[in-house]
Scaffold this active site. Structure first.
Site, PDB file in Angstrom:
ATOM      1  N   ASP A 122       5.312  -0.124 -17.852  1.00 27.54           N
ATOM      2  CA  ASP A 122       5.060  -0.516 -16.408  1.00 27.54           C
ATOM      3  C   ASP A 122       6.643  -1.011 -15.890  1.00 27.54           C
ATOM      4  OD1 ASP A 122       2.584  -0.160 -16.830  1.00 27.54           O
ATOM      5  OD2 ASP A 122       2.143  -2.320 -16.831  1.00 27.54           O
TER       6      ASP A 122
ATOM      7  N   LEU B   1      -2.154  -1.472 -10.971  1.00 22.96           N
ATOM      8  CA  LEU B   1      -1.078  -0.807 -10.279  1.00 22.96           C
ATOM      9  C   LEU B   1       0.117  -1.433 -10.728  1.00 22.96           C
ATOM     10  CD1 LEU B   1      -2.381   0.352  -6.812  1.00 22.96           C
ATOM     11  CD2 LEU B   1      -2.359   1.854  -9.056  1.00 22.96           C
TER      12      LEU B   1
ATOM     13  N   GLY C 262      -4.164  -7.049  -9.484  1.00 17.05           N
ATOM     14  CA  GLY C 262      -5.393  -6.902 -10.616  1.00 17.05           C
ATOM     15  C   GLY C 262      -6.025  -5.560 -10.198  1.00 17.05           C
TER      16      GLY C 262
END
Ligand code: GLA
Length: 385
Positions: A174, A127, A124
């Site tokens: 991501d 990253l 959270g």
């Protein structure tokens, strides 16, 4: 704390009473620049972190998957029926089940498996702990099953797990970063074509350091706000008659803004279009070895996220301001927003002073003390020896 790979192995042994067949690691990521551009078919420039998630795994008979995580110490178990119905497995287990689902959906015969997960990627904090988990589980299942799935096709599959099984409408950045990044490089990704270029990003050689400040601000409404930003971008693209905001050139921005109905939409579009250009400008500077000069682009990106895209929070803005006041060459929030981390590009010799200045600014405002670490661009997902 013991090494993350050793923790995954020890967790596997205590959960299943045997040695794992192998271990797979995937990193967290920071995005140097290019925020909320990925789902607009634009450009991003993330790099992988040395903080990693490790999955120790072995095959097990039948279509059964069991996952243990050091974070909860509560194994999650599911079979084909749960994996085939998005939403059936919830919590962190949904990322594991989502990967099984996405592989099965794509026609792969996924081997049953026992998994044990340990991670150094903070949860959270923006990253990409979720992409790290997806990528490590995916690498494990692909290798255990001998599946033919080249690295460049894995990000889409992991993204589908997150979009369709977990239910988060995130872009391709991501998963691409944690799978495709190379050590010492940032990943210049065209999110429309998924072509990548590995851009040398040698902070050490330039006498620089990248400070990551975890604001520790609670994520406030992050999921709903993310989805609403995405919706307004899509609505703006369709109002402008283009497939995606990537198709609005910076030279045509003013004309495009003039055709939009309201100030909020205009600011959202201005962020995305100028941010794509800042990614291209950053890449040009890095290619020319002018790392130091990227600082102002990072800071401009932050101002755009704060004023136009409106995704920052007071803790984040405070960290950026304090870092810049203490001599950072540039600073910006990284990731989806509403909390998370700030990147500050600093002279290597002043990293501690900048970090201290941020900590002092937080204390003055009564915020929870931030955490900080300096990072170097690390490799993407891999099987461990
Ligand atoms: C999150 C999403 C990414 C991207 C960023 C914002 O990290 O998972 O796809 O949209 O936010 O740049």
């Amino acid at each position: 704390m013991t090494d993350v790979a050793a923790r995954a192995t020890a967790g596997f042994r205590s959960a299943y009473g045997q040695q794992p067949a192998g271990r797979w690691a995937a990193p967290g990521r920071a995005n140097l620049i290019g925020e909320h551009t990925d789902y607009n078919d634009g450009f991003v420039l993330p790099f992988a972190l040395s903080l990693r998630t490790v999955v120790a795994a072995s095959p097990q008979p039948g279509e059964r998957w069991t996952a243990w995580s050091e974070t909860t110490d509560q194994p999650v178990e599911f079979g084909a029926a749960e994996a085939d119905e998005p939403g059936r497995v919830t919590g962190w287990g949904a990322y594991v089940a989502g990967v099984v689902w996405a592989l099965r959906e794509a026609g792969y015969a996924v081997p049953g498996a026992r998994l044990a997960i340990a991670s150094d990627v903070p949860l959270g904090s923006g990253l990409s702990s979720s992409a790290a988990l997806e990528a490590a589980v995916l690498a494990a299942l692909v290798d255990l099953g001998g599946l033919d799935l080249p690295a460049e096709r894995r990000p889409r599959l992991a993204q589908r797990a997150e979009n369709a099984y977990v239910g988060a409408p995130t872009g391709i950045m991501d998963q691409s970063a944690v799978i495709r990044c190379r050590e010492g490089h940032a990943l210049f990704l065209d999110c429309r074509t998924e072509t990548v270029e590995h851009i040398p990003f040698d902070l050490d050689a330039a006498g620089l350091a990248m400070l990551v400040v975890d604001s520790r601000a609670p994520h406030r409404h992050a999921d709903g706000e993310y989805a609403s930003r995405r919706k307004s971008c899509e609505a703006a693209a369709s109002a402008l008659g283009v497939p995606a905001l990537r198709d609005v050139a910076v030279a045509d921005l003013d004309a495009a803004l003039g055709r939009l109905p309201d100030d909020e939409t205009r600011r959202r579009v201005r962020h995305v279009v100028t941010e794509d250009q800042r990614v291209l400008d950053t890449v040009a500077l890095l290619r020319a070895g002018r790392v130091r000069e990227t600082g102002p682009l990072l800071t401009a990106s932050h101002a755009s996220m704060r004023d136009d895209f409106e995704i920052t929070v007071p803790e984040i803005d405070t960290a950026v301001e304090a870092a810049l006041a203490a001599g950072a060459l540039g600073a910006r929030m990284t990731g989806g927003g509403f909390g998370g981390c700030v990147l500050a590009l600093v002279e290597a010799a002043s990293a501690d002073a900048v970090a201290d200045a941020v900590t002092r600014a937080y204390a003055e405002r009564g915020f929870t003390a931030p955490r900080h670490v300096t990072v170097l661009p690390a490799p993407g997902a891999t099987r461990l020896p």
